[in-house]
Each structure stands twice: as C-alpha cells, then as structure tokens.
Design an enzyme around this catalytic site. Structure first.
Site, PDB file in Angstrom:
ATOM      1  N   HIS A   1      -9.919  11.678  -1.111  1.00  0.00           N
ATOM      2  CA  HIS A   1      -9.530  10.273  -1.287  1.00  0.00           C
ATOM      3  C   HIS A   1      -9.586   9.532   0.040  1.00  0.00           C
ATOM      4  O   HIS A   1      -9.398   8.326   0.095  1.00  0.00           O
ATOM      5  CB  HIS A   1      -8.127  10.150  -1.904  1.00  0.00           C
ATOM      6  CG  HIS A   1      -7.065  10.875  -1.137  1.00  0.00           C
ATOM      7  ND1 HIS A   1      -6.420  10.319  -0.056  1.00  0.00           N
ATOM      8  CD2 HIS A   1      -6.563  12.121  -1.269  1.00  0.00           C
ATOM      9  CE1 HIS A   1      -5.557  11.198   0.437  1.00  0.00           C
ATOM     10  NE2 HIS A   1      -5.627  12.301  -0.283  1.00  0.00           N
TER      11      HIS A   1
ATOM     12  N   HIS B   1      -7.013   3.646   5.546  1.00  0.00           N
ATOM     13  CA  HIS B   1      -7.107   3.118   4.186  1.00  0.00           C
ATOM     14  C   HIS B   1      -8.034   1.911   4.240  1.00  0.00           C
ATOM     15  O   HIS B   1      -8.008   1.153   5.212  1.00  0.00           O
ATOM     16  CB  HIS B   1      -5.725   2.710   3.665  1.00  0.00           C
ATOM     17  CG  HIS B   1      -4.801   3.885   3.509  1.00  0.00           C
ATOM     18  ND1 HIS B   1      -4.670   4.581   2.328  1.00  0.00           N
ATOM     19  CD2 HIS B   1      -3.990   4.506   4.404  1.00  0.00           C
ATOM     20  CE1 HIS B   1      -3.814   5.585   2.501  1.00  0.00           C
ATOM     21  NE2 HIS B   1      -3.384   5.555   3.752  1.00  0.00           N
TER      22      HIS B   1
ATOM     23  N   HIS C   1      -3.246   4.908   9.850  1.00  0.00           N
ATOM     24  CA  HIS C   1      -1.939   5.576   9.790  1.00  0.00           C
ATOM     25  C   HIS C   1      -1.957   6.822  10.663  1.00  0.00           C
ATOM     26  O   HIS C   1      -2.773   7.722  10.442  1.00  0.00           O
ATOM     27  CB  HIS C   1      -1.603   5.990   8.345  1.00  0.00           C
ATOM     28  CG  HIS C   1      -1.290   4.843   7.444  1.00  0.00           C
ATOM     29  ND1 HIS C   1      -1.264   4.948   6.068  1.00  0.00           N
ATOM     30  CD2 HIS C   1      -0.961   3.555   7.733  1.00  0.00           C
ATOM     31  CE1 HIS C   1      -0.947   3.762   5.548  1.00  0.00           C
ATOM     32  NE2 HIS C   1      -0.764   2.908   6.538  1.00  0.00           N
TER      33      HIS C   1
ATOM     34  N   HIS D   1       0.740   7.688  -0.947  1.00  0.00           N
ATOM     35  CA  HIS D   1       0.045   8.336  -2.066  1.00  0.00           C
ATOM     36  C   HIS D   1       0.832   9.586  -2.436  1.00  0.00           C
ATOM     37  O   HIS D   1       1.673  10.043  -1.662  1.00  0.00           O
ATOM     38  CB  HIS D   1      -1.422   8.637  -1.718  1.00  0.00           C
ATOM     39  CG  HIS D   1      -1.618   9.558  -0.562  1.00  0.00           C
ATOM     40  ND1 HIS D   1      -1.269  10.895  -0.595  1.00  0.00           N
ATOM     41  CD2 HIS D   1      -2.128   9.348   0.675  1.00  0.00           C
ATOM     42  CE1 HIS D   1      -1.567  11.458   0.559  1.00  0.00           C
ATOM     43  NE2 HIS D   1      -2.073  10.544   1.348  1.00  0.00           N
TER      44      HIS D   1
END
Length: 261
Positions: free
Chosen positions: A65, A97, A120, A201
C-alpha cells in the site's frame, strides 16, 4: 502491516475499515483537519530535536500500500526527542502518503487545505519499551513526525529515495538503502502542531503522539508520479499501481491540538 483485508478503494476502503478494526471509530483517530484558530498555544512546549545517524538506514521495502525506508533500531543512534515527548523515541521507518492527483494526497489538512503528499517518520518509545512491536499498541508508544508536501519545485533531497523505487516495483520487494539522513527532508522551521492520535491505517492503534510540522516541503509533479508508478501487486501479477493511500481526516472528538510557534 500490509494486509489484503484492507485497502484504499472499495470494497475495503477507509470507510469499511471499522468492520475489521472497530477502533477506526475511536476517540483518537488520525489524521485530522488542523483548525488553526482552535489550536492552543502551549508555552510549555519545546522545539523537537532529531539526531539521525545515516549509518542506521537499512533497506527500502514495497509493503503493497506504500513503501517504507527502514532503519536499524536496536540502539539509540537515530532518535527524536523533546517537543511534547517524555523520552527518546527511536526511528524505525519513514514512508509517504499520496493521492491520485497532485491536488490532494496528504492525510492531515490545515484549515481544510489539502496538500499534495505527506511524509511520516515513525518512532517508538525506547525509554519505556523494548521494541516497536511492544510499543505500537501502547498509549505513549509511538511518535510520528508528519511533514506536508506541496507540489512545486523538484526536491533534490528526495532523489535518493526516488532512485531506489525501481528496485522495489512490486509488493514484497526489498533492496538495500544505506547511508541516508532523513533529517535532510525536514523543513527548516521548528514550528509544529501536536496532538494525541493513531496510526492512519490498520491496525489504527491509538498510540501516536503526532508532531505535524507547520512548514511544508516541496515535491514536483514528476516526482509525485514516481510514487504512483509503484505497484501493489506481487511480481508476475496484474499490474495495479498504488494510485493513492491517504485516509481522510477523522473527527477531533474533543481533543486539543497544541501549537509550538
């Protein structure tokens, strides 16, 4: 933490996560929209400090992901401390992201303003716990440094990371990634917002002290498109690019966002 039981598109996108991870509707979920007029200026806050040893950079991994740059975290060579934090927090990985367009790929927003992407840097409380896995579900277990990214000039500091993406095109691929100081990616201003939140997540643990930098960093449209060229499938499978991996902002539910300016 990559599981095929959740993703960013239907039928298992962020609005469905609660079925498998009830904490998705918890009181301390992240990201949030930072409403600047409602933040509390806290004079007790200090600037945060990072001390990262480039020798702790270890490998880059496609987790399906997103991708992560992982660090050796068996000692305190790369740490985040001060700011709102009670002790030393050890760097374990950083990741990004992004979105399907340049307009919106960040997770945090500021007064409703969306950014192009978000960095992050994930740390765990090594003053109190003995591993990331142990710390990750504890209320004071993690600290994540969030940096908003705005499309514009190409960012040369990102180049080493982008150059490595070809080696981890598909899910599960990893490659050595050595000698990198991620503090080079941080903005120059020490200003930040901080609040109590969660992983963005699954498993969505409410274990994160968030430190979101007020100043953003740049990324070019072409650099952003390199993130989107990564694939979420394993090698040999049907090519499925990671178009977006940003969770929408979650309700604040009475939390205070403190400001260090």
């Amino acid at each position: 933490m990559a599981h095929s039981d959740w993703g960013y598109d239907s039928p298992n996108g962020p609005z469905e996560w609660v079925k498998l991870y009830p904490i998705a509707n918890g009181n301390n979920q992240s990201p949030i929209d930072i409403k600047t007029s409602e933040t509390k200026h806290d004079t007790s806050l200090k600037p945060f400090s990072v001390s990262y040893d480039p020798a702790t950079a270890k490998e880059i991994v496609n987790v399906g992901h997103s991708f992560q740059v992982k660090f050796e975290d068996s000692d305190n060579r790369s740490v985040l401390k001060d700011g709102p934090l009670p002790g030393s927090y050890r760097l374990v990985q950083f990741h990004f992201h992004w979105g399907s367009t340049d307009d919106y790929g960040s997770e945090h927003t500021v007064d409703g303003v969306k950014y192009s992407a978000e960095l992050h840097l994930v740390h765990w409380n090594s003053s109190k716990y003995s591993s990331f896995d142990e710390a990750s579900s504890q209320a004071d277990g993690l600290a994540i440094l969030g940096v908003l990214m705005k499309v514009g000039e190409a960012n040369p500091k990102l180049q080493k990371v982008l150059d490595a993406l070809n080696e981890v095109k598909t899910k599960g691929k990893k490659a050595p990634f050595k000698n990198f100081d991620p503090s080079s990616l941080l903005p120059s201003s020490p200003d930040y917002w901080t609040y109590s939140g969660s992983l963005t997540h699954p498993p969505l643990y409410e274990s994160v002290t968030w430190i979101v930098c007020k100043e953003n960093i740049s990324i070019s449209s072409q650099q952003l498109s390199q993130f989107r060229s990564l694939l979420s499938n394993v090698e040999g499978g049907k090519a499925v690019p990671i178009q977006h991996n940003n969770r929408p902002p979650q309700p604040l539910k009475g939390r205070t966002v403190r400001a260090f300016f």
